[in-house]
Design a protein around this motif. Sequence first.
Motif, PDB file in Angstrom:
ATOM      1  N   TYR A 275       0.668  -0.774  -0.468  1.00  0.00           N
ATOM      2  CA  TYR A 275      -0.426  -0.161   0.115  1.00  0.00           C
ATOM      3  C   TYR A 275       1.539   1.155  -0.284  1.00  0.00           C
ATOM      4  O   TYR A 275       1.073   1.832   1.221  1.00  0.00           O
ATOM      5  CB  TYR A 275      -0.556  -0.040   1.534  1.00  0.00           C
ATOM      6  CG  TYR A 275      -1.731  -0.779   1.634  1.00  0.00           C
ATOM      7  CD1 TYR A 275      -3.169  -1.379   0.249  1.00  0.00           C
ATOM      8  CD2 TYR A 275      -2.129  -2.474   2.195  1.00  0.00           C
ATOM      9  CE1 TYR A 275      -3.766  -2.439   1.082  1.00  0.00           C
ATOM     10  CE2 TYR A 275      -2.146  -3.109   2.801  1.00  0.00           C
ATOM     11  CZ  TYR A 275      -3.342  -3.227   1.712  1.00  0.00           C
ATOM     12  OH  TYR A 275      -3.968  -4.842   1.504  1.00  0.00           O
ATOM     13  N   LYS A 278       0.676   4.573   2.314  1.00  0.00           N
ATOM     14  CA  LYS A 278       1.687   4.791   3.888  1.00  0.00           C
ATOM     15  C   LYS A 278       2.229   4.866   4.037  1.00  0.00           C
ATOM     16  O   LYS A 278       3.061   5.562   4.507  1.00  0.00           O
ATOM     17  CB  LYS A 278       1.657   3.109   4.191  1.00  0.00           C
ATOM     18  CG  LYS A 278      -0.183   2.642   4.064  1.00  0.00           C
ATOM     19  CD  LYS A 278      -0.044   1.233   4.749  1.00  0.00           C
ATOM     20  CE  LYS A 278      -1.121   0.343   5.231  1.00  0.00           C
ATOM     21  NZ  LYS A 278      -1.160   1.213   6.090  1.00  0.00           N
ATOM     22  N   GLU A 286      -1.857  15.890   9.991  1.00  0.00           N
ATOM     23  CA  GLU A 286      -2.621  15.971   8.755  1.00  0.00           C
ATOM     24  C   GLU A 286      -2.207  15.549   7.064  1.00  0.00           C
ATOM     25  O   GLU A 286      -1.360  16.679   7.476  1.00  0.00           O
ATOM     26  CB  GLU A 286      -4.259  17.026   8.365  1.00  0.00           C
ATOM     27  CG  GLU A 286      -5.151  17.162   7.038  1.00  0.00           C
ATOM     28  CD  GLU A 286      -5.983  17.747   7.216  1.00  0.00           C
ATOM     29  OE1 GLU A 286      -6.954  17.857   6.217  1.00  0.00           O
ATOM     30  OE2 GLU A 286      -5.944  18.713   7.503  1.00  0.00           O
ATOM     31  N   CYS A 340     -14.115  -1.085  11.286  1.00  0.00           N
ATOM     32  CA  CYS A 340     -14.226  -0.097  10.111  1.00  0.00           C
ATOM     33  C   CYS A 340     -12.716   1.185  10.586  1.00  0.00           C
ATOM     34  O   CYS A 340     -12.363   1.222  12.211  1.00  0.00           O
ATOM     35  CB  CYS A 340     -14.705   0.311   9.211  1.00  0.00           C
ATOM     36  SG  CYS A 340     -15.270  -0.487   7.921  1.00  0.00           S
ATOM     37  N   PHE A 342     -12.438   4.496  10.362  1.00  0.00           N
ATOM     38  CA  PHE A 342     -13.201   5.860  10.049  1.00  0.00           C
ATOM     39  C   PHE A 342     -12.084   7.186  10.416  1.00  0.00           C
ATOM     40  O   PHE A 342     -11.565   7.516  11.267  1.00  0.00           O
ATOM     41  CB  PHE A 342     -14.232   6.503  11.255  1.00  0.00           C
ATOM     42  CG  PHE A 342     -15.379   5.175  11.233  1.00  0.00           C
ATOM     43  CD1 PHE A 342     -16.531   5.812  10.139  1.00  0.00           C
ATOM     44  CD2 PHE A 342     -15.722   3.998  11.644  1.00  0.00           C
ATOM     45  CE1 PHE A 342     -17.254   4.206  10.083  1.00  0.00           C
ATOM     46  CE2 PHE A 342     -16.218   2.700  12.006  1.00  0.00           C
ATOM     47  CZ  PHE A 342     -17.154   3.122  10.883  1.00  0.00           C
ATOM     48  N   PHE A 343     -12.904   8.532   9.551  1.00  0.00           N
ATOM     49  CA  PHE A 343     -11.853   9.336   8.904  1.00  0.00           C
ATOM     50  C   PHE A 343     -12.860  10.055   8.362  1.00  0.00           C
ATOM     51  O   PHE A 343     -13.555   9.941   8.149  1.00  0.00           O
ATOM     52  CB  PHE A 343     -10.734   9.892   7.752  1.00  0.00           C
ATOM     53  CG  PHE A 343     -10.122  10.236   7.972  1.00  0.00           C
ATOM     54  CD1 PHE A 343      -9.413  11.969   9.424  1.00  0.00           C
ATOM     55  CD2 PHE A 343     -10.360  11.648   6.899  1.00  0.00           C
ATOM     56  CE1 PHE A 343      -8.482  12.344   8.926  1.00  0.00           C
ATOM     57  CE2 PHE A 343      -9.346  12.886   6.693  1.00  0.00           C
ATOM     58  CZ  PHE A 343      -8.456  13.467   7.685  1.00  0.00           C
ATOM     59  N   LYS A 346     -16.705   8.476   8.033  1.00  0.00           N
ATOM     60  CA  LYS A 346     -16.311   7.864   6.781  1.00  0.00           C
ATOM     61  C   LYS A 346     -15.820   6.226   7.320  1.00  0.00           C
ATOM     62  O   LYS A 346     -14.226   7.092   7.804  1.00  0.00           O
ATOM     63  CB  LYS A 346     -15.820   8.130   5.248  1.00  0.00           C
ATOM     64  CG  LYS A 346     -17.130   9.883   5.211  1.00  0.00           C
ATOM     65  CD  LYS A 346     -16.873   9.592   3.692  1.00  0.00           C
ATOM     66  CE  LYS A 346     -18.000  10.770   3.376  1.00  0.00           C
ATOM     67  NZ  LYS A 346     -17.523  11.450   1.902  1.00  0.00           N
ATOM     68  N   CYS A 347     -16.325   5.682   6.800  1.00  0.00           N
ATOM     69  CA  CYS A 347     -14.716   4.467   6.608  1.00  0.00           C
ATOM     70  C   CYS A 347     -13.604   4.603   5.374  1.00  0.00           C
ATOM     71  O   CYS A 347     -14.087   3.992   4.684  1.00  0.00           O
ATOM     72  CB  CYS A 347     -16.133   2.904   6.747  1.00  0.00           C
ATOM     73  SG  CYS A 347     -14.465   1.532   6.445  1.00  0.00           S
ATOM     74  N   ILE A 348     -12.709   4.724   5.564  1.00  0.00           N
ATOM     75  CA  ILE A 348     -11.952   5.004   4.909  1.00  0.00           C
ATOM     76  C   ILE A 348     -10.905   3.858   4.330  1.00  0.00           C
ATOM     77  O   ILE A 348     -10.398   3.676   3.809  1.00  0.00           O
ATOM     78  CB  ILE A 348     -10.748   5.920   5.060  1.00  0.00           C
ATOM     79  CG1 ILE A 348     -10.165   5.743   6.401  1.00  0.00           C
ATOM     80  CG2 ILE A 348     -11.713   7.113   5.447  1.00  0.00           C
ATOM     81  CD1 ILE A 348      -9.079   6.728   6.801  1.00  0.00           C
ATOM     82  N   PHE A 349     -10.595   2.549   5.992  1.00  0.00           N
ATOM     83  CA  PHE A 349     -10.371   1.249   5.658  1.00  0.00           C
ATOM     84  C   PHE A 349     -11.372   0.215   6.607  1.00  0.00           C
ATOM     85  O   PHE A 349     -11.325   0.573   8.141  1.00  0.00           O
ATOM     86  CB  PHE A 349      -8.856   1.586   5.814  1.00  0.00           C
ATOM     87  CG  PHE A 349      -8.183   0.177   6.285  1.00  0.00           C
ATOM     88  CD1 PHE A 349      -7.651   0.396   4.675  1.00  0.00           C
ATOM     89  CD2 PHE A 349      -7.474  -0.494   7.080  1.00  0.00           C
ATOM     90  CE1 PHE A 349      -6.172  -0.749   4.696  1.00  0.00           C
ATOM     91  CE2 PHE A 349      -6.643  -1.159   6.885  1.00  0.00           C
ATOM     92  CZ  PHE A 349      -6.352  -1.867   5.593  1.00  0.00           C
ATOM     93  N   ASP A 350     -11.216  -0.787   5.520  1.00  0.00           N
ATOM     94  CA  ASP A 350     -11.907  -1.867   6.387  1.00  0.00           C
ATOM     95  C   ASP A 350     -10.492  -2.863   7.268  1.00  0.00           C
ATOM     96  O   ASP A 350      -9.769  -2.906   5.905  1.00  0.00           O
ATOM     97  CB  ASP A 350     -12.514  -2.988   5.432  1.00  0.00           C
ATOM     98  CG  ASP A 350     -13.150  -4.053   5.687  1.00  0.00           C
ATOM     99  OD1 ASP A 350     -12.993  -4.322   6.869  1.00  0.00           O
ATOM    100  OD2 ASP A 350     -13.867  -5.046   5.259  1.00  0.00           O
TER     101      ASP A 350
END
Length: 449
Positions: A275, A278, A286, A340, A342-343, A346-350
Amino acid sequence: MAVRTHFAALLFILVSAFLLRRVTSLEEYKLGVLLPYSYDMNREYPPAEDYASAITVAVEKVNSDPTLLKGAKLSYVWNNTACNQTKMVEQQHWQIKQGVVGFVGPSCHGRKAAKIAEKHDLAVVSFDCQDTHVSNKELFPNFARTNPQHSKAAFKILAHLKTSGLKRVNIVYQDNHKLLSFKRFLSHLLRRSGVKIASSNKVDLRTFYLGPLPNFLHTLPSTSQATILVTSFGIAREIMYHFQAYLENNTTPILYSKHNFISVPLENMNRNVLYPFKWFFSEFEESTPERMNMTQRAFKRLLVVSDVIDQETNEFRVFEQKLKKKASGKPWFSKTYQGCLFFGGKCIFDKSTSKIPLKGAYLYDAVIQFAAALHELREAGLKTTGKNVVNRLKGRHFIGADGHQHKFDENADVVYDYTVLGLKRDKNNELNMLPMVSYNRILEKYNRI
């Protein structure tokens, strides 16, 4: 009719009793597992919650394999050491009272664990020990390990410095046990090899969360040709970003633009390779597009020394799914792969798609190879003493949970190679830190000289 029913019931009871007796009469080999499932104060070791279920996968594999421990079964007891030596010693003695045949682990205090085990003629097969002393088989004949040794990274760094003609370096280090121990080993190796250490500066996480940043980060090139970052990769990334920002916003001497950095995070970077975002995603601020772009520009002057795997195998993917499946069950009850990230609501990564730490593979290998050694000793009619177990592992070849071929060396350490990673585009045309294949070959030739 009643007679036949009575006879059938009696037959069922007799058969059940026979089968139960057969199962319970199996010889049992019990392993004592010592894991840093959580922390006390020693936070540089990641919690085993993320990978402990590798034990379940391994034990089930052994007990279902007709070629391993035939007529016997493998079991285990485990304790959370929290990387606390006092706790570990108490737990190890408790496990000995439970009749263990040897130990898998620990992550911390391997030397102490080996000495306690030796008094009881038991083996220790660690999946995460970094102590170089335990490789001495005259002093620790009952110790083996399946994990990469960080000390090997120091020799890769030395090879890079020598082949690049770099004779004067800075070291920036993070003050925790694992990284500090490596920094001392590296410093000794460099000085012994004629490399001058111009400065040695300490940093910690709080600095990057709270600020202000230390002034020495902006003056590193004035005293040396390169800087070695013996820190977590998160801190190394921040140093690179802030150095690049300083470089672009200030008039600096030409030597600044030529200054290079080497990161030795002492953590596997395979997740980042898979990924690529990363690599550039900040843990402290941020990650705006502008910030990530500047980090990418900074990485042009960065090399990373890591035990990254070049290619993920199908065998590892299967193992990974098994580990995740067992993680939430008894006795681990881990939620690492549930829910998840969340950011902004919203779920940004499962989390179920998270990559497992490679320590899970090393832990699995430790259990499987311990069982294989027990099997061979049992077949040969030899005692399962600590020294006998370790002697069986020396020189042994095996396919690991990662799907790659591995070998124990003459010190019963599994051999791993460290790789130099540099910034380039991957097959998806994304900027990534990838193995520098040809350069690594040059470094290997140097190491053999």
